[in-house]
Design a protein around this motif. Sequence first.
Motif, mmCIF file in Angstrom:
data_model
loop_
_atom_site.group_PDB
_atom_site.id
_atom_site.type_symbol
_atom_site.label_atom_id
_atom_site.label_comp_id
_atom_site.label_asym_id
_atom_site.label_seq_id
_atom_site.Cartn_x
_atom_site.Cartn_y
_atom_site.Cartn_z
ATOM 1 N N ALA A 1 13.669 -1.618 -16.977
ATOM 2 C CA ALA A 1 12.370 -2.167 -16.570
ATOM 3 C C ALA A 1 11.767 -2.997 -17.701
ATOM 4 N N ALA A 2 11.865 -2.478 -18.934
ATOM 5 C CA ALA A 2 11.346 -3.217 -20.082
ATOM 6 C C ALA A 2 12.157 -4.487 -20.333
ATOM 7 N N SER A 3 13.463 -4.448 -20.073
ATOM 8 C CA SER A 3 14.298 -5.638 -20.232
ATOM 9 C C SER A 3 13.841 -6.734 -19.273
ATOM 10 N N PHE A 4 13.532 -6.348 -18.033
ATOM 11 C CA PHE A 4 13.043 -7.328 -17.067
ATOM 12 C C PHE A 4 11.715 -7.922 -17.520
ATOM 13 N N LEU A 5 10.810 -7.074 -18.006
ATOM 14 C CA LEU A 5 9.507 -7.557 -18.478
ATOM 15 C C LEU A 5 9.675 -8.485 -19.676
ATOM 16 N N ALA A 6 10.598 -8.136 -20.586
ATOM 17 C CA ALA A 6 10.828 -8.988 -21.763
ATOM 18 C C ALA A 6 11.356 -10.354 -21.338
ATOM 19 N N GLY A 7 12.278 -10.368 -20.373
ATOM 20 C CA GLY A 7 12.819 -11.642 -19.897
ATOM 21 C C GLY A 7 11.787 -12.501 -19.204
ATOM 22 N N ALA A 8 10.785 -11.855 -18.599
ATOM 23 C CA ALA A 8 9.755 -12.586 -17.866
ATOM 24 C C ALA A 8 8.545 -12.927 -18.731
ATOM 25 N N SER A 9 8.617 -12.661 -20.039
ATOM 26 C CA SER A 9 7.458 -12.833 -20.931
ATOM 27 C C SER A 9 6.931 -14.262 -20.917
ATOM 28 N N GLN A 10 5.597 -14.370 -20.880
ATOM 29 C CA GLN A 10 4.929 -15.669 -20.920
ATOM 30 C C GLN A 10 4.134 -15.869 -22.209
ATOM 31 N N SER A 11 4.150 -14.871 -23.085
ATOM 32 C CA SER A 11 3.452 -14.969 -24.367
ATOM 33 C C SER A 11 4.128 -14.036 -25.360
ATOM 34 N N MET A 12 3.871 -14.253 -26.647
ATOM 35 C CA MET A 12 4.454 -13.396 -27.670
ATOM 36 C C MET A 12 3.933 -11.973 -27.545
ATOM 37 N N GLU A 13 2.655 -11.825 -27.194
ATOM 38 C CA GLU A 13 2.085 -10.486 -27.038
ATOM 39 C C GLU A 13 2.811 -9.727 -25.923
ATOM 40 N N TRP A 14 3.057 -10.398 -24.810
ATOM 41 C CA TRP A 14 3.779 -9.809 -23.687
ATOM 42 C C TRP A 14 5.175 -9.388 -24.128
ATOM 43 N N LEU A 15 5.857 -10.263 -24.862
ATOM 44 C CA LEU A 15 7.212 -9.970 -25.301
ATOM 45 C C LEU A 15 7.244 -8.791 -26.267
ATOM 46 N N ILE A 16 6.301 -8.749 -27.201
ATOM 47 C CA ILE A 16 6.284 -7.675 -28.197
ATOM 48 C C ILE A 16 6.040 -6.321 -27.530
ATOM 49 N N ILE A 17 5.104 -6.266 -26.580
ATOM 50 C CA ILE A 17 4.847 -5.019 -25.856
ATOM 51 C C ILE A 17 6.081 -4.595 -25.067
ATOM 52 N N SER A 18 6.738 -5.565 -24.425
ATOM 53 C CA SER A 18 7.952 -5.265 -23.661
ATOM 54 C C SER A 18 9.057 -4.748 -24.570
ATOM 55 N N ARG A 19 9.164 -5.336 -25.756
ATOM 56 C CA ARG A 19 10.183 -4.877 -26.705
ATOM 57 C C ARG A 19 9.891 -3.458 -27.171
ATOM 58 N N GLY A 20 8.610 -3.113 -27.325
ATOM 59 C CA GLY A 20 8.259 -1.742 -27.675
ATOM 60 C C GLY A 20 8.695 -0.764 -26.595
ATOM 61 N N LEU A 21 8.426 -1.104 -25.331
ATOM 62 C CA LEU A 21 8.851 -0.253 -24.221
ATOM 63 C C LEU A 21 10.378 -0.177 -24.146
ATOM 64 N N GLN A 22 11.025 -1.299 -24.445
ATOM 65 C CA GLN A 22 12.484 -1.323 -24.462
ATOM 66 C C GLN A 22 13.018 -0.393 -25.555
ATOM 67 N N GLY A 23 12.344 -0.370 -26.688
ATOM 68 C CA GLY A 23 12.737 0.522 -27.774
ATOM 69 C C GLY A 23 12.610 1.991 -27.395
#
Length: 537
Positions: free
Chosen positions: A114-136
Motif C-alpha cells: 500500500a505504501a509502495s502504491f502511495l509512493a509511486g503516486a506522490s505529487q510532492s516531496m512531503e507525500w513521498l517522504i510520508i509514504s516512504r516512512g510507511l513503506q519502512g
Amino acid sequence: MTSTQQDQDPGVFPDPEQKMIEEGAPAEDRITGARLRWIMIALMLTMFLAALDQTIVSVALPRIVSDLNGLSSLAWVVTAYLLASTASTPIWGKISDLYGRKIMLQIAIVMFLAASFLAGASQSMEWLIISRGLQGLGGGGIMVLAMASIADVIPPRERGRYTGLFTATFAFSSVAGPLIGGFFVESISWRWIFYINLPFGIIAFFIIATVFNVPAQRVQHKIDYIGAVLMVAGVSTLLLLVEWGGSRYAWGSSTILSMIAASFILLATFIWHETRTEEPLVPMSLFKNPIFTVSSAISFVVGLAMFGAIIFMPVFMQIVQGVTPTQAGMKMLPMMAGMAGASIIIGRLTSRLGRYKMFPIFGTASAAIGMLILSQIAVDTPYWHIALGLFILGMGMGSTMQVLMLAVQNSVPMKDVGAAISGSTFFRSIGGTLGTAIFGAIMTTQLAKNIKDSLPAGSVTDTDISNLTSAVSTIASLPPTLHDIVLNAYASALGHVYIVAFPVMIIGFILTWFLKEIRLSPLLGKEHPEELHHLEQ
C-alpha cells in the motif's frame, strides 16, 4: 557451570523468542518437498523487495527531485524508510509471537505494498517522504519476520544453508537495486521503482496464504511502544536539527537550541526507560558484554560514514558527469564487486582460521582509503579514479559488516543470539539513518557556499540557489558560465562529504583495535554456550 547458571547469565538479555528460534520446528511438524520450496521462494521474494527499496531509490533521486522540486529534502527520501524500519523491527518480532508469524507477515506485506502504491503516486516531496516512512514500517516487518519464519519450518541443524540463501538474496538486491532503478527511470518513469513491488508482493502474499501453515507457538511479550515512540521522536528531532541548522535557522537561534534540548531529553529518556522496562527495544544488559559494546560502536560509526556517503555518488554521476540513471547504476558496480568479493573471501578465511579481529581492522582501513580517494573527485575526474575508490570502499564494507555480526553472535549463548544481533543491527541502522541526514545537510550547505563563493558578493540568495539546483533539467538549461559554476560546486560539495567521512571512518578503524577476539567455536547448536564459557575462562 551448570545449564541453569548459564541461563541466568546477567550479561545478556534473555529473549523468549530466541528459545523458540533455537529449538526450531519439531520433527513431527517439519515441512518438506515442494511446499517448503514454495515457502522459501515467497519469503526470499518478500525480503528481496524490502531490501531492494533500500538501494533502488539512489539512482532515481535526481529525477525525483526534478519532478517534485525538493533537492533540500533529498536525504529524507532514504532517511524516512531507514528510520521507520529501524524502529519497527523489534516490535514486529514480538507482535508475531502474540498473534502468529503468518498473519503478521501478511499484514507487513500489505502495508509495504500500500505504501509502495502511495509512493509511486506522490505529487510532492512531503507525500513521498510520508509514504516512504510507511513503506519502512512494512519493510521492517518483512525483513525480521522472513528471517524468523525460517525457524518455524527448518530445524537448527539444517538452517545454515537456508539462511545463506537469504544472505545471497540481500546481496543480490544491493547489486540489482541501482540497475533496476536506472532502467525504470530511463525507460518508463521513476514511479515504477515503487509500482514494481505490487505484482511480486501480491504473488508472495498468496503463496504464503496458501502453503505457509505451521502450528502457532505463542510467546507472551510486553511490547515496548513507549520506547519506540521515544526513540523515533528523539532521532527524528535530531535529524531535523541537522537538516535545518545553518540553513533554515541559524545555529544559535531559539528554534535550533530548543531542538537540541528536545532531542537530548527524548534520547536520554529513551535510555532511562530502556533500563527499566521488562522487555526493551535495546536491552541495556547487552552492554555488559564488551564484544557487543565495541561491535555496536563500530557498526554505528561505519554505518554513519559509509551509508551516509554512498547515496550521493549516483547523484554526482547524473548531475555532474551527465550519465543516464542506468549508466549511473552500472558505474556503481565496482563497489558491489568489492563488497561481494570481500564477503566471500573473508567468510572463507574466517571459517578456516577461526579468527576474525584482523578483518574489521583491514576493512575499516580500506574504507577510509576509499573515501580519501573519492574526496579528490572533480568535474573532470576520470571514471577509473572513481571506480577505484568505490571498489576499495566496497571491499572495506564487505570485510567489516558481516564479521562484526559474527563476532557478536559468537560472544553470547545461543539463546541470546537474536537479541544481540538485533541490538547490533539497530545501531548500524541508526548510524546509517543519521549519516544520510548529516551528509545530506553537509552536501546542501557546502553546495550553497560553493556557489556563493563563485559569484559576486550579494548577487545570489539562498532562495536563488535553491531554485537553480532544484532539478536536473533546471541545471542543464543554465547559461554555460553559470552551468559550469553549479557543476563545479556539486563536485566540490561531494568531495567535501567524503573528506568529512574520512576521519569518521578513522574512528571506526581505531575502535576495531579494541574488539576482543574469541576463537570461533567449531560446535553447533546447543553446544555453543558451553564452548563459549570454556573459551572465556
